[in-house]
Structures are given as structure tokens and as C-alpha cells.
Motif scaffolding. Structure first.
Motif, PDB file in Angstrom:
ATOM      1  N   ARG A  14      -1.242  -5.541   0.308  1.00  0.00           N
ATOM      2  CA  ARG A  14      -1.784  -4.526   1.109  1.00  0.00           C
ATOM      3  C   ARG A  14      -0.701  -3.407   0.818  1.00  0.00           C
ATOM      4  O   ARG A  14       0.536  -3.655   0.778  1.00  0.00           O
ATOM      5  CB  ARG A  14      -1.786  -4.823   2.637  1.00  0.00           C
ATOM      6  N   GLY A  15      -1.128  -2.039   0.655  1.00  0.00           N
ATOM      7  CA  GLY A  15       0.041  -0.900   0.369  1.00  0.00           C
ATOM      8  C   GLY A  15       0.393  -1.103  -1.050  1.00  0.00           C
ATOM      9  O   GLY A  15       1.158  -0.373  -1.603  1.00  0.00           O
ATOM     10  N   TYR A  34      -7.197   4.453   2.179  1.00  0.00           N
ATOM     11  CA  TYR A  34      -5.886   4.575   2.777  1.00  0.00           C
ATOM     12  C   TYR A  34      -6.117   5.824   3.657  1.00  0.00           C
ATOM     13  O   TYR A  34      -6.730   6.917   3.502  1.00  0.00           O
ATOM     14  CB  TYR A  34      -5.192   5.124   1.583  1.00  0.00           C
ATOM     15  N   ASP A  35      -5.005   5.694   4.696  1.00  0.00           N
ATOM     16  CA  ASP A  35      -5.023   6.799   5.653  1.00  0.00           C
ATOM     17  C   ASP A  35      -4.744   8.281   5.079  1.00  0.00           C
ATOM     18  O   ASP A  35      -3.442   8.159   4.346  1.00  0.00           O
ATOM     19  CB  ASP A  35      -4.030   6.409   6.637  1.00  0.00           C
ATOM     20  N   LEU A  92      -0.843   9.118   5.347  1.00  0.00           N
ATOM     21  CA  LEU A  92      -0.004   8.346   4.875  1.00  0.00           C
ATOM     22  C   LEU A  92       0.007   8.595   3.270  1.00  0.00           C
ATOM     23  O   LEU A  92       0.986   8.474   2.525  1.00  0.00           O
ATOM     24  CB  LEU A  92      -0.469   6.838   5.069  1.00  0.00           C
ATOM     25  N   VAL A 102       4.668  -0.167   7.180  1.00  0.00           N
ATOM     26  CA  VAL A 102       3.440   0.256   7.527  1.00  0.00           C
ATOM     27  C   VAL A 102       2.408  -0.960   7.222  1.00  0.00           C
ATOM     28  O   VAL A 102       1.482  -1.179   7.836  1.00  0.00           O
ATOM     29  CB  VAL A 102       3.208   1.486   7.040  1.00  0.00           C
ATOM     30  N   GLN A 134       0.761  -2.020  10.248  1.00  0.00           N
ATOM     31  CA  GLN A 134      -0.672  -1.046  10.360  1.00  0.00           C
ATOM     32  C   GLN A 134      -1.454  -1.558   9.007  1.00  0.00           C
ATOM     33  O   GLN A 134      -1.619  -0.331   8.257  1.00  0.00           O
ATOM     34  CB  GLN A 134      -0.319   0.446  10.484  1.00  0.00           C
ATOM     35  N   GLU A 151      -4.701  -1.645   8.481  1.00  0.00           N
ATOM     36  CA  GLU A 151      -5.688  -0.776   8.107  1.00  0.00           C
ATOM     37  C   GLU A 151      -5.487   0.507   7.349  1.00  0.00           C
ATOM     38  O   GLU A 151      -6.472   1.071   6.990  1.00  0.00           O
ATOM     39  CB  GLU A 151      -6.328  -0.792   9.553  1.00  0.00           C
ATOM     40  N   LYS A 152      -4.129   0.830   7.539  1.00  0.00           N
ATOM     41  CA  LYS A 152      -3.825   2.253   6.821  1.00  0.00           C
ATOM     42  C   LYS A 152      -3.565   2.038   5.218  1.00  0.00           C
ATOM     43  O   LYS A 152      -3.729   3.073   4.673  1.00  0.00           O
ATOM     44  CB  LYS A 152      -2.733   2.896   7.385  1.00  0.00           C
ATOM     45  N   MET A 153      -3.410   0.657   4.707  1.00  0.00           N
ATOM     46  CA  MET A 153      -3.226   0.565   3.642  1.00  0.00           C
ATOM     47  C   MET A 153      -3.775  -0.811   2.838  1.00  0.00           C
ATOM     48  O   MET A 153      -3.145  -1.580   2.610  1.00  0.00           O
ATOM     49  CB  MET A 153      -1.494   0.535   3.288  1.00  0.00           C
ATOM     50  N   ALA A 194      -2.865  16.733   8.226  1.00  0.00           N
ATOM     51  CA  ALA A 194      -2.852  15.257   7.709  1.00  0.00           C
ATOM     52  C   ALA A 194      -1.760  15.325   6.708  1.00  0.00           C
ATOM     53  O   ALA A 194      -0.879  14.394   6.997  1.00  0.00           O
ATOM     54  CB  ALA A 194      -4.021  14.754   6.885  1.00  0.00           C
ATOM     55  N   GLY A 221       1.725  13.428   7.680  1.00  0.00           N
ATOM     56  CA  GLY A 221       2.183  12.206   6.576  1.00  0.00           C
ATOM     57  C   GLY A 221       3.719  12.289   6.252  1.00  0.00           C
ATOM     58  O   GLY A 221       4.259  11.179   6.036  1.00  0.00           O
TER      59      GLY A 221
END
Length: 455
Positions: free
Chosen positions: A99-100, A140-141, A144, A218, A222, A224-226, A422, A426
Motif C-alpha cells: 500500500r502506497g 490514489y487520493d 495525496l 498514511v 488511511q 484507502e488513499k493509497m 486538491a 495535498g
């Protein structure tokens, strides 16, 4: 009365630059207009211009500044040679299962590019074109993703070989000599670009580490963002392919920075090595041709001509500003501030941060630093520490909405579906990290001064 002319000169200059007039000609033109008015009013001694020819000749004959076109050539050539594309592809395969992983890859590739090119705009645009579409497509968000790209792109400000550190090295060297002369000290010691390169290494690496810690946090809290890459898109991690992508830029970094750290080459000589190395990398990637060489040379000439024309205009400005007693006025102002050197440095950093919204780092380096530099150095500030603090400060300013230059670069290559808000959201965590880094370097100046003292 002459001091009021000095203040009016600086204010008019900033207003003209905000209106978009050419920097180099604005610097020289407004300064000459104020000098002419001062002569007619009896407030300016025209004999000050007697020093101008020797100063301009010294600028054109400066061996340190010869590193600027060479480093620019190296950066532009690497931008065109697909080094970043291959690096990002290899890193994505390596970290794609995490993730990420894409964000980690962007950060590490951006740090390597910063240590290879030293050009912020080129790094931001290259990473934005290569990585942002993939990051958005993989869920990806947007805030971010864009924040990571913008912040990573600005690492070229602090990780050597940075163009701003080359320019700051020359300006602070002159400021150091002026400060010594005013204090009646005659010493051969000076500040070199190599000192700033070495002094910025630890803060630059620590900043990359703080960015990485934030991205890991992150990814943990979090996720779900990555999201991680799907299995079918990760590809097979090839050690040979990974080393083949990593080795050339690492070898180039070792050749450029290693030769400076070992004392084998001056920054100018190391820049020449880097320019040749960048050409060899482009040749190895099949990207070197007469047309490509012509394109890179033209871009290098344009950027270098701009830098030197700004330097000529800044030389005229500094002479006129000094002729009106501006430097003496600033010296007296700083001496009267409560808190001494601490308050003076804090005020200068705040002014440079705000000016970073409207002026490019080249203009700030050539206009502001020569005015405040000698005064701060006379108050006992370490020149290497001051140079690194200014570079970190400008890096923070380049990220700060709504005027940050890195945000403009990224907006230009970002899909219209991604709102500007955004991008602004970020970068906020990275701005907080930058400010934290400034505080750390301010509290522990040894992070900057230790390594130059050892080497």
C-alpha cells in the motif's frame, strides 16, 4: 532622504516584477532611473558606478558560476534521456505490492532525480507526466498524489547539485568577504559551493526520510488513499533490470558529488563530469542525437543567459541601493532589533518566504541575499548554515498555496478533472514537514555545519 530613495527603489522593483516585466532588464532599468533621479536631487554620487565594470568583468570571469550552465545542461539532458521513466517503472515493480508503493517509488525516484538534475521545474513536470496518471487510475487520493509529486519535485532545491546552492555559494562568498572587510578582518577563508553542497546533504536526506515517514503513516492509517497495485499489473521484479535502472544515475551522482566530497574536483569540474555523464546515459538509452543535442544546448543557453543577465541587473541594483545608503540602513535596523541575531534571522527568513510567492529563487538570491547577507554574517551567523536555511525556506515557499511555483508547474501537467483545491490540500502536510525541518535545522545547526567541518 537617501534612505527613503533606497526603500522606494526596492518597493518599485518588487511591484514591477509582480506586474510581469522582464526581471533582468527591470533590475537594471529601474535602478538606473533611480540613480539618475538621485544625481539630479543631489542624493546619489555617480562615482559609485566606477566599480561597475570591474564587478561585471568579475562576474563573467567567475569560475564558480561556470558550473551553472554545466549543471543545467546535465539536468536537461537527463530529463530527455528517459532515465526517470525507467527508474519509476523499476521502482513500481519493486514496491507495487505494498500500500502506497507508487508513492514510495515517486519519492525515491524524485530524490534520485534531485541529486542528478537539481532543476525543480523539470523534476515536477517529469514526475507529473509519468506518475500522476497511473496514481489516479489506481485509486490514489488526488490530493495525496499531487501533494506527493509537488513536494518531491522541490527536493532539487536542497539536495545537491542544486542550482540554487551554486548561486547562493557565490553570493554568500561575496557577502562573507564584505562582512570580514567591514569588521577589519583580512582572512583568505571564504564560503564555497562545495561547502553548501556538503552542508545540505544531511538536511536533504533527513527531509526525504520525513516525507517517507508521512507516506508510511498514511498507508497504515488511511489505506484507502493509497491502494496497492493489482497483482496483474505488478510485473516480475527483475534484479538485473532494477540494477540496470538504478546503477547509471547512482554512478552519475557518485561521480559528481563524490568527486566534490573527496576533494578531487571543484563544483565546476564536477559539473563538467556530470554533463559528460548525462550525455553517456542518453547515448546508452538511445536518446542521444544531433537533434537532441541541439535541443538541450538551446535550452541550456536560454536558461544560462537568463541567469547571467539577472546577475548583471542585480549588480547594478546593489550598487545603486548601496549608493543610497540602503545597506547601512538595514545594518542599523538589525542592530536595533530586540533579540539580536535571532530576531534578525527570523525577520529575513519571513521576508524571503513571502517574496518566494512573487519572485523566482534566482531573483531572491541576487537581489535580497546580497543586501541582508553581510549584515547577518557580521552578527555572527554561520554562512553555510544561512545558505542551507535560505534554500530550505525557498523550497517551503515554492510549495505554499496559492502562489507556489511548484504548484503552477504541476497544475500545467495535471488533468483538468483534478481541481486546484486538491493540489493545495495535498501539499499542506508537506509544508508542515518543511517548517518542521526548518525548526530542526535552526535548533541543531550542527546538522549543517558538522559534515563540512569533518571533510
Amino acid at each position: 532622504m537617501p534612505e527613503l530613495m533606497a526603500i522606494a527603489l526596492f518597493v518599485c522593483l518588487c511591484l514591477a516584477l509582480m506586474l510581469g516585466y522582464p526581471v533582468a532588464f527591470t533590475l537594471g532599468g529601474i535602478s538606473l532611473l533611480f540613480a539618475g533621479a538621485g544625481v539630479m536631487l543631489g542624493l546619489f554620487d555617480p562615482s559609485f558606478f566606477g566599480a561597475l565594470p570591474s564587478r561585471l568583468f568579475g562576474t563573467m570571469n567567475n569560475q564558480t558560476l561556470l558550473a551553472v550552465p554545466l549543471f543545467v545542461f546535465m539536468g536537461v539532458m537527463l530529463e530527455k534521456s528517459r532515465v526517470a521513466e525507467k527508474l519509476l517503472e523499476s521502482m513500481s515493480q519493486l514496491f507495487g505490492g505494498l500500500r502506497g508503493g507508487l508513492a514510495f517509488s515517486v519519492l525515491l525516484v524524485g530524490a534520485l532525480l534531485a541529486a542528478s538534475t537539481g532543476i525543480v521545474g523539470a523534476t515536477v513536470v517529469t514526475l507529473g507526466l509519468l506518475a500522476l496518471p497511473t496514481m489516479l487510475r489506481r485509486g490514489y487520493d488526488p490530493a495525496l498524489a499531487t501533494g506527493t509529486l509537488a513536494a518531491t519535485g522541490t527536493l532539487g532545491q536542497i539536495i545537491p547539485p542544486s542550482i540554487i546552492l551554486v548561486l547562493l555559494g557565490d553570493v554568500l562568498s561575496n557577502a562573507y568577504q564584505q562582512a570580514q572587510l567591514r569588521m577589519g578582518i583580512f582572512s583568505p577563508e571564504t564560503v564555497t559551493v562545495g561547502d553548501l553542497f556538503i552542508g545540505s546533504l544531511l538536511p536533504g536526506l533527513l527531509l526525504v526520510g520525513l516525507y517517507l515517514l508521512y507516506l508510511i503513516a498514511v498507508a497504515l492509517w488511511q489505506p484507502e488513499k493509497m491502494p496497492a497495485l493489482p497483482v496483474e499489473e505488478r510485473g516480475q521484479v527483475s534484479i538485473i533490470g532494477l540494477l540496470g535502472s538504478l546503477f547509471p544515475p547512482l554512478l552519475l551522482i557518485a561521480a559528481v558529488l563524490g568527486s566534490i566530497l573527496a576533494g578531487i574536483a571543484t563544483p565546476t569540474e564536477a559539473a563538467a563530469v556530470g554533463a559528460i555523464g548525462a550525455m553517456l546515459l542518453a547515448l546508452a538509452n538511445g536518446q542521444l542525437s544531433i537533434a537532441r543535442l541541439r535541443e538541450v544546448s538551446r535550452a541550456t543557453t536560454e536558461i544560462s543567459a537568463m541567469v547571467f543577465m539577472i546577475l548583471i541587473g542585480a549588480s547594478i541594483f546593489s550598487l545603486v541601493f548601496r549608493g543610497f545608503g540602503g545597506e547601512e540602513m538595514i545594518h542599523n535596523l538589525f542592530q536595533q532589533l530586540p533579540g539580536g541575531a535571532f530576531t534578525a534571522t527570523l525577520l529575513v527568513m519571513l521576508v524571503i518566504f513571502l517574496l518566494g510567492f512573487i519572485l523566482d529563487f534566482i531573483e531572491i538570491t541576487f537581489v535580497v541575499v546580497p543586501i541582508v547577507g553581510p549584515v547577518l554574517l557580521m552578527m555572527g551567523i554561520d554562512p553555510i548554515w544561512l545558505g542551507v536555511m535560505i534554500a530550505l525556506n525557498l523550497q517551503t515557499s515554492f510549495l505554499t498555496p496559492p502562489f507556489g511555483f511548484a504548484l503552477f508547474y504541476l497544475r500545467g501537467v495535471t488533468h483538468p478533472d483534478v481541481p486546484t483545491s486538491a493540489i493545495y490540500r495535498g501539499v499542506l502536510p508537506f509544508i508542515a514537514i518543511q517548517i518542521l525541518m526548518l525548526v530542526i535545522v535552526a535548533l541543531w545547526p550542527g546538522l549543517v555545519t558538522w559534515l563540512p567541518g569533518v571533510l
